[in-house]
Design a protein around this motif. Structure first.
Motif, short mmCIF file in Angstrom:
data_model
loop_
_atom_site.label_atom_id
_atom_site.label_comp_id
_atom_site.label_asym_id
_atom_site.label_seq_id
_atom_site.Cartn_x
_atom_site.Cartn_y
_atom_site.Cartn_z
N SER A 157 0.83 -1.21 0.00
CA SER A 157 0.00 0.00 0.00
C SER A 157 0.86 1.25 0.00
N GLN A 171 1.16 4.17 -2.87
CA GLN A 171 0.93 5.57 -2.50
C GLN A 171 2.08 6.47 -2.92
N THR A 184 6.81 8.00 4.64
CA THR A 184 5.70 7.05 4.50
C THR A 184 6.20 5.62 4.39
#
Length: 210
Positions: free
Chosen positions: A40, A44, A201
């Protein structure tokens, strides 16, 4: 900036054991658990997997008249993102995650990465790869990595990209998770707006097998 310029694979060569290993019988084997970026987070941030592989380090050590064979297995995952730089699309943004076992023997830790701070990890990269130079500290921030509060250090530096000097930022952090030490490193050209958020992230969304 060549792929090997910013990888943390050089850390694998630093697993050096102490003399007291010679007092144990039989070969010694230590293995880290795999660490990867979550799918994920890759979706992103736009990063793509380059490699997820084991790296084996074998050493023979002598102490007190005895020799000891030691085998250490580390894991490294590397990801890249294609960006526009120097007038061309290049894979110039790189993120790597690396796991190495603590190597605790007789109550002592023999993996030097355990004692390295973030500055020393970046200096290691600079020593191993001549194409990284002029490393300077910029800032620190606290980020949750694998459920632990981790200090992410940001450095400015210069790197060679196809023979051209490029100003880059380096982000590095280290946490102890289970029986492993996990290091994460991101490197990208300074002209990329928002790339720091991508690296953070990825650091926040690592999977480390237990």
């Amino acid at each position: 900036m060549q792929r090997r310029t910013v990888a943390v694979a050089a850390l694998a060569a630093l697993v050096v054991m102490g003399g007291c290993l010679g007092f144990l019988s039989g070969p010694l084997t230590f293995s880290a658990n795999k660490v990867t970026a979550q799918d994920s987070a890759l979706e992103q941030t736009g990063y793509e997997k380059v490699t997820v592989e084991q790296q084996q380090v074998n050493r023979t050590f002598s102490a007190a008249g005895q020799s000891k064979d030691v085998e250490v297995t580390n894991w490294m995952a590397q990801y890249e993102r294609r960006v526009s730089i120097l007038g061309q699309e290049r894979r110039a943004a790189v993120f790597s995650a690396y796991s190495t076992p603590k190597v605790d023997v007789l109550g002592k830790t023999f993996n030097p990465i355990d004692d390295y701070d973030n500055r020393q990890l970046v200096e290691l990269m600079q020593r191993q790869y001549g194409s990284i130079s002029d490393v300077q500290p910029v800032s620190n921030q606290t980020v949750t990595v694998l459920g632990h509060d981790a200090t992410v250090s940001k450095f400015s530096a210069k790197a060679q990209l196809d023979g051209t000097s490029v100003d880059v930022y380096i982000h590095v952090t280290k946490v102890k998770d289970g029986d492993d030490i996990v290091v994460a490193v991101g490197v990208y050209p300074q002209q990329l707006d928002g790339e720091e958020d991508h690296i953070i992230t990825l650091m926040q969304h690592l999977d480390h097998e237990s």
